[in-house]
Design a protein around this motif. Sequence first.
Motif, mmCIF file in Angstrom:
data_model
loop_
_atom_site.group_PDB
_atom_site.id
_atom_site.type_symbol
_atom_site.label_atom_id
_atom_site.label_comp_id
_atom_site.label_asym_id
_atom_site.label_seq_id
_atom_site.Cartn_x
_atom_site.Cartn_y
_atom_site.Cartn_z
ATOM 1 N N ARG A 181 2.610 4.553 -0.997
ATOM 2 C CA ARG A 181 2.222 5.623 -1.920
ATOM 3 C C ARG A 181 3.403 6.465 -2.381
ATOM 4 N NH1 ARG A 181 -3.790 7.257 -1.293
ATOM 5 N NH2 ARG A 181 -4.536 5.268 -0.555
ATOM 6 N N HIS A 218 0.814 -1.219 0.000
ATOM 7 C CA HIS A 218 0.000 0.000 0.000
ATOM 8 C C HIS A 218 0.850 1.272 0.000
ATOM 9 C CE1 HIS A 218 -3.594 -2.342 0.428
ATOM 10 N NE2 HIS A 218 -3.047 -2.990 1.445
ATOM 11 N N GLU A 235 -0.506 1.128 -5.718
ATOM 12 C CA GLU A 235 -0.997 2.407 -5.191
ATOM 13 C C GLU A 235 0.088 3.485 -5.178
ATOM 14 O OE1 GLU A 235 -3.108 1.856 -1.471
ATOM 15 O OE2 GLU A 235 -3.735 -0.143 -2.125
#
Length: 133
Positions: free
Chosen positions: A6, A4, A26
């Motif tokens: 970013r 996850h 992501e």
Amino acid sequence: TLVHLRCLDIQANRILKLENLEKNTELEELYLSHNGISEIENLGGNAELYTIDLSNNKIEHLDHLDHLTSLSELWMNNNNIASFEELKKVEGLKELETVYLQQNPIYEDTMYRKKIQLYLPNIKQIDATYVRL
């Protein structure tokens, strides 16, 4: 496994090849400056990227970026881009607003800024200077 993630900042790490980022779907910001990367590759799963910093590497071609439809900032200064034709490979990126291409062989051209604007008419900033309309 950081799927996850970013923002990934791995500048100045002697990285020679882009790899193992396909599960980071992501990822929005990728900072890879000051490495030894010679080819843009393996970003197929990173369609959410809006900033890529590949400055101060050994890149000659703007390959494998055309699927990054969210890309708004592309930092490619201090590489080995020798032809303005390379810009055709990113002209379809409608969100692209900022490019850094200084200190590449194309930077020596006296029409450097104007030629970038011809290839990328929607560009708003070239290097650290905004484009005049």
